[in-house]
Design a protein around this motif. Sequence first.
Motif, short mmCIF file in Angstrom:
data_model
loop_
_atom_site.label_atom_id
_atom_site.label_comp_id
_atom_site.label_asym_id
_atom_site.label_seq_id
_atom_site.Cartn_x
_atom_site.Cartn_y
_atom_site.Cartn_z
N ILE A 77 -6.99 -0.51 5.68
CA ILE A 77 -5.75 -1.12 6.18
C ILE A 77 -6.11 -2.33 7.08
O ILE A 77 -5.23 -3.46 7.02
CB ILE A 77 -5.17 0.03 6.90
N GLU A 109 3.90 -9.22 -0.47
CA GLU A 109 4.52 -8.29 -0.98
C GLU A 109 3.77 -7.44 -1.86
O GLU A 109 3.13 -8.19 -3.02
CB GLU A 109 6.06 -8.54 -1.53
N TYR A 123 8.40 0.85 -6.25
CA TYR A 123 8.11 0.93 -4.76
C TYR A 123 7.47 -0.37 -4.25
O TYR A 123 6.55 -1.01 -4.99
CB TYR A 123 7.55 2.04 -4.57
N GLU A 183 -4.61 -6.30 6.05
CA GLU A 183 -4.01 -7.02 7.11
C GLU A 183 -4.65 -8.33 7.19
O GLU A 183 -4.06 -9.38 7.00
CB GLU A 183 -4.07 -6.55 8.42
N TRP A 241 -0.80 4.28 0.14
CA TRP A 241 -0.14 3.53 1.27
C TRP A 241 1.25 2.98 0.97
O TRP A 241 2.19 3.36 1.71
CB TRP A 241 -1.00 2.48 1.83
N ILE A 242 1.48 2.28 0.06
CA ILE A 242 2.90 2.04 -0.69
C ILE A 242 3.98 3.07 -0.85
O ILE A 242 5.03 2.78 -0.06
CB ILE A 242 2.66 1.33 -1.88
N ALA A 286 6.28 -2.92 -0.47
CA ALA A 286 5.62 -2.66 0.97
C ALA A 286 5.23 -3.83 1.25
O ALA A 286 4.75 -5.10 0.54
CB ALA A 286 4.78 -1.70 1.18
N GLN A 287 5.80 -4.28 2.63
CA GLN A 287 5.51 -5.82 3.15
C GLN A 287 4.19 -5.75 4.04
O GLN A 287 4.24 -4.94 4.71
CB GLN A 287 6.82 -6.14 3.70
N VAL A 288 3.23 -6.66 3.88
CA VAL A 288 2.63 -6.72 4.94
C VAL A 288 2.30 -8.44 5.26
O VAL A 288 1.75 -9.32 4.31
CB VAL A 288 1.10 -6.46 4.37
N ARG A 319 3.73 5.92 0.64
CA ARG A 319 3.99 6.47 2.09
C ARG A 319 4.86 5.39 2.88
O ARG A 319 5.79 6.01 3.61
CB ARG A 319 2.70 6.94 2.86
N GLN A 320 4.79 4.36 2.65
CA GLN A 320 5.66 3.47 3.16
C GLN A 320 7.19 3.47 2.91
O GLN A 320 7.91 3.01 3.63
CB GLN A 320 5.10 1.93 3.12
N ASN A 321 7.24 3.73 1.68
CA ASN A 321 8.36 4.19 1.27
C ASN A 321 8.99 5.47 1.40
O ASN A 321 9.97 5.89 1.17
CB ASN A 321 8.58 3.68 -0.21
#
Length: 221
Positions: A200, A124, A116, A204, A165-166, A118-120, A168-170
């Motif tokens: 969070i 990555e 899994y 960012e 968080w990752i 996730a992008q911020v 849930r992002q997926n």
Amino acid sequence: MSAIPKPSPITPKPRLSDRNAARFMCMPASKQMRFLRDLKFPKGTPQAFKPPFYAPAINGIREVVKDGLRGLLSARAKLERVTQESRRNNLKRVLDSFVSSPHSNRRLNLITAHRYYAQVRGLELRLSPHLVAKEGDEIRYIYFHEKAKQCNPEEARLTLEFGYWILRQNGVEVKPHQLELLDLFTGVLYRGSEPRVETIGTLEEMARLIDSLWPTIEQNG
């Protein structure tokens, strides 16, 4: 005629595991730039990117979880074949710490770990638990702190928050307590919790910082 040295490969964009993102956020600023340089130019600093130091011990823990005593005997035999004495002793310490903990007796059934990401911004993030297992009806995402010193509680908490968080992002339906981090030095078990608002926000900010620094990082800078 001498050969022209090949330039070191460059990692085109920043990629961090949840564990390394937490580690980065807990580092003093003086170490963060070196960390990013090693990330961008892995061949330029091979000592930072060889196979993980503790990988044989983590593989041994997986064998214990999967096969019990038979797995333990197999894992110990493999660690005995590690030639460097200091590393061998460290690997045995990690394995023995898990075996002597109550967690070695949990009814954990290893399952396939999906990848899994996730992008911020341009960063990555990758989910990177050491074990993914079913316990009863729930999946557990289990991380280990292997070093011979106490785990930084904030680093542990951030690791679990990022992992949650990752997931849930997926689109993975997961509860915070399904993520755990076991400090194999102290025996303390950290359980996940809902990511804090400030976590969070800081994520960012970290992504923005890395985005701005990445193009400026030189191999010999």
